[in-house]
Design a protein around this motif. Structure first.
Motif, short mmCIF file in Angstrom:
data_model
loop_
_atom_site.label_atom_id
_atom_site.label_comp_id
_atom_site.label_asym_id
_atom_site.label_seq_id
_atom_site.Cartn_x
_atom_site.Cartn_y
_atom_site.Cartn_z
N SER A 1 0.82 -1.22 0.00
CA SER A 1 0.00 0.00 0.00
C SER A 1 0.85 1.27 0.00
CB SER A 1 -0.94 0.01 1.21
OG SER A 1 -0.22 0.00 2.41
N LEU A 2 2.12 1.16 0.34
CA LEU A 2 3.04 2.30 0.29
C LEU A 2 3.90 2.17 -0.96
CD1 LEU A 2 4.24 2.60 4.01
CD2 LEU A 2 2.12 3.40 2.96
N ARG A 3 3.52 2.88 -1.99
CA ARG A 3 4.23 2.74 -3.27
C ARG A 3 3.97 3.97 -4.13
NH1 ARG A 3 -0.37 -0.53 -3.46
NH2 ARG A 3 -1.84 -0.01 -5.14
N GLY A 4 4.62 4.02 -5.27
CA GLY A 4 4.35 5.08 -6.25
C GLY A 4 5.43 6.16 -6.26
N GLN A 5 5.26 7.10 -7.22
CA GLN A 5 6.17 8.23 -7.35
C GLN A 5 5.98 9.21 -6.20
OE1 GLN A 5 8.58 8.60 -9.69
NE2 GLN A 5 8.06 6.54 -10.44
N LEU A 6 7.08 9.79 -5.71
CA LEU A 6 7.04 10.71 -4.58
C LEU A 6 7.58 12.07 -4.97
CD1 LEU A 6 8.44 8.39 -1.76
CD2 LEU A 6 6.05 8.78 -2.34
#
Length: 459
Positions: free
Chosen positions: A149-154
């Motif tokens: 659930s903690l993912r993706g571009q930051l």
């Protein structure tokens, strides 16, 4: 909003510089009791949320019901401790904390169904931080799912991070193998003790000093944060990988019953069991009355607990019988009903089966549980247990492997430990006598084979 200047060192104290400053994906902290690992995690989350206006945090534990009185309360304490409560709003349905100047949120979820947690989203900013508290309650597969659930571009300057905190009760835990045994650049693994907690009272310190003198094996884990208590572990036959199972639909034909150990100042434990056609026991539900800390009870009355049992248990379960600590029938000199009578009166009023007295014998009960943990030997040399626990029975799973030998009677487990769930397990075992199957006798050869067969050396 007027800028507020905080002295973090003054609020947080010492001993956690690496924990506080690390930006690695996994910051894993095992620690002794009173090592302030949970309070430091709560303080870090609040401070970092106010420093990073797009960050949101997910807080998880094994079950959602345990969050309100633990992590949620801890974070609200941190807000008060930091003096920033005017800018935070708490909600209980659903459970969440909002930083009102930006709309950032701290979300709370149980891992009762980790698949649902993986799809969680936020309205403002990004979900980049997580806190897994009491991580020893959680199996690795469930964590892996929620980790996704903690993912993706930051945005620039932001990072993904899990704070993972727990007491190191068992060295067989996946946490040891994954985070402590194998170095990894994405992991900060650390151990803290009560000695880095500068706010402990003299009485608190005396408690640890007494533990060090009187129970050195327990002191290693509860005082120094070392792994497990295996040198003095009573139920060495326990293996989480063998004895803990995913919940499943219990067949209608299986017998069901409940067992209970009473407590008020100390926890009470009520367990529900199903018996399969081979006589194996499955603990499918637990009600554990603890005050949010190990070995601390809720102070509830027997009538209160009877009401809680009645709400959990449905008539359609067809529970066949109940077994309760026989001491609950004792008169203590106080007029009025005994504990057993209060419990049973409440159950009877709801049309549920009442409790009977458990069989006596702590040593016999401990041996009966050991036998079931070992189980029957299979043809391939392995053993199939005769007792299992659904993975939602977190306190049974937590406390069974951490019990040490009783120093006064090494044939049984420590009566001063957190033995309440295990007592209830023992009562269940004594109510369903079981013994390992005897090995099959070799089939006799026919008469010619063993009497009349001529010697191969005969001329």
């Amino acid at each position: 909003m007027k800028e507020k200047v905080l002295s973090v060192r003054e609020v947080v104290g010492g001993g956690y510089a690496d924990f506080w400053n690390s930006k690695k994906r996994y910051v894993v902290c095992k620690g002794s009791r009173a090592s302030k690992k949970s309070t430091t995690a709560a303080l870090k989350i609040i401070v970092r949320m106010m420093q990073y206006p797009l960050a949101n945090t997910l807080v998880v534990r094994k079950t959602g019901a345990s969050l309100k009185d633990s992590c949620f309360a801890q974070l609200r304490w941190a807000i008060e401790r930091l003096g920033v409560s005017p800018w935070w709003q708490a909600r209980v349905s659903p459970l969440e904390l909002e930083y009102t100047p930006t709309g950032q949120r701290i979300l709370f979820r149980g891992l009762d169904d980790p698949i649902k947690v993986t799809s969680i989203t936020v309205k403002h900013g990004i979900l980049c931080w997580g806190w897994l508290e009491e991580a020893y309650e959680v199996d690795e597969d469930s964590f892996n799912r929620v980790d996704e659930s903690l993912r993706g571009q930051l945005p620039d300057g932001y990072y993904i991070q899990w704070l993972i905190s727990f007491n190191p009760w068992s060295s067989s835990s996946w946490l040891k193998a994954r985070f402590f045994d194998t170095p990894n650049d994405n992991v900060l693994a650390m151990t803290t003790t009560y000695q880095c907690n500068e706010w402990l009272s003299d009485t608190d310190k005396e408690m640890f000093d007494d533990m060090r003198r009187t129970d050195p094996e327990r002191y290693k884990t509860a005082g120094l944060g070392e792994w497990g208590i295996e040198a003095g572990q009573f139920f060495k036959e326990w293996r989480e990988s063998k004895h803990v199972v995913e919940p499943f639909a219990i067949p209608d034909g299986w017998m069901r019953f409940r067992s209970m150990d009473w407590g008020s100042a100390r926890p009470y434990a009520c367990l529900w069991w199903a018996v399969d056609y081979d006589g194996d026991l499955y603990c499918y539900r637990e009600l554990y009355g603890w005050g949010g800390k190990p070995n601390v009870g809720t102070g509830e009355t027997a009538k209160d607990v009877g009401e809680r049992i009645s709400k959990l248990e449905k008539k359609k379960e067809h529970v066949d019988y109940g077994v309760l600590d026989s001491a609950c029938w004792a008169k203590t000199g106080v007029t009025g009903p005994t504990i057993a009578e209060e419990l049973n009166n409440e159950l009877y009023a709801h049309g549920l089966v009442t409790f009977g007295k458990c069989s006596k014998g702590r040593v016999e009960g401990a041996n009966a549980l050991k036998q079931r943990l070992i189980g029957n030997r299979q043809k391939d040399g392995t053993h199939k247990p005769a007792i299992y626990f659904f993975n939602n029975c977190i306190h049974s799973i937590r406390t069974l492997p951490m019990l040490a030998h009783d120093q006064r009677n090494p044939e049984t487990y420590d009566t001063d430990g957190e033995d309440h769930a295990v007592d209830a397990i023992v009562y269940a075992c004594l109510s369903r006598p079981w013994a390992p199957a005897l090995p099959e006798k070799p089939k006799p050869r026919d008469k010619y084979q063993h009497e009349d067969r001529p010697s191969v050396w005969a001329v």
